[in-house]
Design a protein around this motif. Structure first.
Motif, mmCIF file in Angstrom:
data_model
loop_
_atom_site.group_PDB
_atom_site.id
_atom_site.type_symbol
_atom_site.label_atom_id
_atom_site.label_comp_id
_atom_site.label_asym_id
_atom_site.label_seq_id
_atom_site.Cartn_x
_atom_site.Cartn_y
_atom_site.Cartn_z
ATOM 1 N N SER A 183 88.987 17.948 -67.308
ATOM 2 C CA SER A 183 87.662 17.478 -67.730
ATOM 3 C C SER A 183 87.373 16.048 -67.275
ATOM 4 O O SER A 183 86.690 15.292 -67.962
ATOM 5 N N ALA A 184 87.919 15.672 -66.126
ATOM 6 C CA ALA A 184 87.691 14.349 -65.511
ATOM 7 C C ALA A 184 88.223 13.202 -66.350
ATOM 8 O O ALA A 184 87.853 12.048 -66.127
ATOM 9 N N ALA A 185 89.123 13.488 -67.303
ATOM 10 C CA ALA A 185 89.672 12.423 -68.134
ATOM 11 C C ALA A 185 90.462 11.431 -67.276
ATOM 12 O O ALA A 185 91.389 11.817 -66.573
ATOM 13 N N GLY A 186 90.059 10.173 -67.319
ATOM 14 C CA GLY A 186 90.767 9.126 -66.599
ATOM 15 C C GLY A 186 90.522 9.092 -65.107
ATOM 16 O O GLY A 186 91.184 8.330 -64.388
ATOM 17 N N VAL A 187 89.578 9.879 -64.594
ATOM 18 C CA VAL A 187 89.328 9.925 -63.151
ATOM 19 C C VAL A 187 88.521 8.708 -62.717
ATOM 20 O O VAL A 187 87.545 8.328 -63.363
ATOM 21 N N LEU A 188 88.924 8.110 -61.607
ATOM 22 C CA LEU A 188 88.230 6.949 -61.047
ATOM 23 C C LEU A 188 87.900 7.190 -59.585
ATOM 24 O O LEU A 188 88.742 7.689 -58.832
ATOM 25 N N ALA A 189 86.710 6.817 -59.191
ATOM 26 C CA ALA A 189 86.358 6.715 -57.772
ATOM 27 C C ALA A 189 86.561 5.256 -57.388
ATOM 28 O O ALA A 189 85.909 4.369 -57.942
ATOM 29 N N VAL A 190 87.491 5.008 -56.477
ATOM 30 C CA VAL A 190 87.858 3.639 -56.106
ATOM 31 C C VAL A 190 87.440 3.378 -54.670
ATOM 32 O O VAL A 190 87.705 4.193 -53.776
ATOM 33 N N GLN A 191 86.808 2.227 -54.464
ATOM 34 C CA GLN A 191 86.372 1.829 -53.129
ATOM 35 C C GLN A 191 86.922 0.442 -52.810
ATOM 36 O O GLN A 191 86.711 -0.515 -53.560
ATOM 37 N N LEU A 192 87.644 0.366 -51.708
ATOM 38 C CA LEU A 192 88.169 -0.909 -51.210
ATOM 39 C C LEU A 192 87.341 -1.266 -49.988
ATOM 40 O O LEU A 192 87.524 -0.686 -48.913
ATOM 41 N N ARG A 193 86.426 -2.202 -50.160
ATOM 42 C CA ARG A 193 85.450 -2.438 -49.105
ATOM 43 C C ARG A 193 85.910 -3.440 -48.052
ATOM 44 O O ARG A 193 85.280 -3.593 -47.024
ATOM 45 N N ASN A 194 87.020 -4.105 -48.323
ATOM 46 C CA ASN A 194 87.571 -5.037 -47.331
ATOM 47 C C ASN A 194 89.075 -5.043 -47.510
ATOM 48 O O ASN A 194 89.588 -5.521 -48.517
ATOM 49 N N HIS A 195 89.797 -4.504 -46.548
ATOM 50 C CA HIS A 195 91.255 -4.391 -46.670
ATOM 51 C C HIS A 195 91.927 -5.738 -46.800
ATOM 52 O O HIS A 195 93.054 -5.845 -47.264
ATOM 53 N N HIS A 196 91.276 -6.800 -46.378
ATOM 54 C CA HIS A 196 91.915 -8.119 -46.382
ATOM 55 C C HIS A 196 91.371 -9.026 -47.472
ATOM 56 O O HIS A 196 91.730 -10.191 -47.552
ATOM 57 N N ALA A 197 90.489 -8.491 -48.315
ATOM 58 C CA ALA A 197 89.956 -9.286 -49.414
ATOM 59 C C ALA A 197 90.022 -8.450 -50.679
ATOM 60 O O ALA A 197 89.134 -7.670 -50.972
ATOM 61 N N GLY A 198 91.100 -8.634 -51.402
ATOM 62 C CA GLY A 198 91.349 -7.790 -52.557
ATOM 63 C C GLY A 198 90.273 -7.878 -53.616
ATOM 64 O O GLY A 198 90.128 -6.993 -54.446
ATOM 65 N N ALA A 199 89.484 -8.975 -53.618
ATOM 66 C CA ALA A 199 88.458 -9.115 -54.639
ATOM 67 C C ALA A 199 87.329 -8.113 -54.450
ATOM 68 O O ALA A 199 86.590 -7.827 -55.383
ATOM 69 N N ASP A 200 87.191 -7.551 -53.244
ATOM 70 C CA ASP A 200 86.090 -6.652 -52.962
ATOM 71 C C ASP A 200 86.502 -5.215 -53.252
ATOM 72 O O ASP A 200 86.572 -4.377 -52.347
ATOM 73 N N VAL A 201 86.786 -4.941 -54.506
ATOM 74 C CA VAL A 201 87.224 -3.614 -54.952
ATOM 75 C C VAL A 201 86.280 -3.160 -56.051
ATOM 76 O O VAL A 201 85.902 -3.940 -56.930
#
Length: 383
Positions: A183-201
């Protein structure tokens, strides 16, 4: 003395699943199933579940058919499966390794008891074990040639592992799923928009923080930055994670769409289009049923047949399951790819994917999902 009905259901008395199944039995002219509650089955622990079923099957005119249904969201059943001293707080994400061990132990014991009594099972415990392990289910489908999204095979123990896996594969968008959840419990869609800038997640899913723990939420939460997303992934990793590459979905009338196909005894009997303005389409999260006829027009006859064929191929991977619900992703380019096959992938195969009230059948519009199952089992029920 009134004889026992031919069908015994391990389920939750009064729950929607039990009520809908009983109604389908009555419409088919059968007596309502005998219900053995999950609470009763688990009262002495998961390993003793078989003894409780054995006692029920030892009665005169005992049922010839045993249906193991979903434990549902009963907090007491959840506690008993986990072997915990107390019920979890409302909304807690509990379907982790402890729950899985309890569920697997209980269903194996139920299966052994049913077999010893000469009763038929509608759900094979070994198949249930695979279906409630997303990594094992993904592997079985992939080995059979069923199209599935690519997955990170390495263990994901937290954010550091996930980030390293994304960089190693060159992926920027994934779905992070608790391996034993539903039932989608705990499911996250994660996007890392810059591999070299961890803040852009960015991460989004039906999760919120409560008292320092992630909990289920009907309202999607949005989490930004490596610190916030990392803390959430670290917390969810306690439940064991399965990670799949994002599959771009078809957009139907401005909403992302996929299809839940119910397969009964090898044949697709029902289908519902699930649409959402976000990435997670589960209907209980406030999403909407889409227009199946409109989807079929977009896909054409060959494309729609491919959706059903892939669902039925998925079901064949679990021969001990009378019924499964298959979530088929339809690619964003569907309907515009010329002679190429419609791009599809299987996101989930659900052991208990039949709770789709008021959904007409593909071949029998007068049959809901439970009518179709009872009709398929009529020979056993009337034997």
């Amino acid at each position: 003395m009134t004889s026992l009905p031919q069908l015994l259901l391990v389920g939750n008395p009064g729950g929607r699943r039990t009520t809908l199944l009983a109604a389908a039995c009555r419409r088919a002219g059968h007596r309502a199933p005998q219900v053995l509650s999950w609470r009763t089955v688990l009262a002495d622990g998961p390993s003793r579940a078989g003894a409780v079923l054995a006692a029920a099957l030892a009665a005169p005119a005992a049922p010839a058919l045993v249906r193991i249904d979903s434990p549902g969201d009963d907090p007491v059943v959840d506690r008993l499966l986990r072997g915990a001293p107390d019920c979890a707080p409302r909304g807690a994400i509990t379907a982790g390794p402890a729950w899985y061990r309890g569920f697997s132990t209980a269903t194996a014991a139920l299966g052994d008891a049913a077999t010893a009594a000469g009763a038929r099972l509608t759900a094979d415990p070994a198949d249930l074990g695979v279906l409630f392990d997303k990594a094992a289910c993904h592997a079985r489908l992939e080995a059979a040639g069923v199209p599935v999204p690519a997955a990170l095979g390495a263990p994901i123990r937290g954010w550091d592992d996930l980030r390293a896996g994304l960089r190693r594969r060159g992926w920027t968008r994934v779905f992070v799923k608790p391996a034993h959840g539903s039932s989608a419990a705990g499911v996250l869609a994660v996007q890392l928009r810059n591999h070299h800038a961890g803040a852009d997640v960015l991460a989004r899913g039906p999760v919120q923080w409560h008292d320092g723990r992630p909990v289920n939420s009907l309202r999607p939460g949005t989490f930004r930055g490596e610190t916030e997303v990392g803390a959430l992934v670290d917390a969810l990793a306690e439940q064991r994670l399965h990670v799949e590459q994002w599959f771009p979905k078809l957009v139907l009338r401005g909403r992302a769409a996929d299809v839940r196909v119910l397969v009964v005894a090898g044949t697709a009997t029902h289908a519902v289009v699930r649409t959402s303005r976000g990435s997670v389409t589960n209907l209980h999260l406030g999403n909407e049923r889409g227009d199946l006829a409109a989807l079929c027009v977009v896909l054409g006859d060959a494309g729609w047949r491919r959706v059903l064929d892939v669902a039925e191929a998925s079901a064949r991977c679990f021969p001990g399951m009378h019924t499964v619900g298959v979530d088929v992703l339809v690619g964003a380019r569907a309907g515009s790819s010329g002679p190429a096959p419609t791009p599809v992938a299987v996101a989930e195969v659900n052991a208990f994917g039949d709770l789709l009230p008021n959904l007409p059948g593909l071949h029998r519009p007068d049959h809901d999902t439970y009518d179709a199952q009872i009709h398929s089992l009529t020979g056993v029920l009337t034997a």
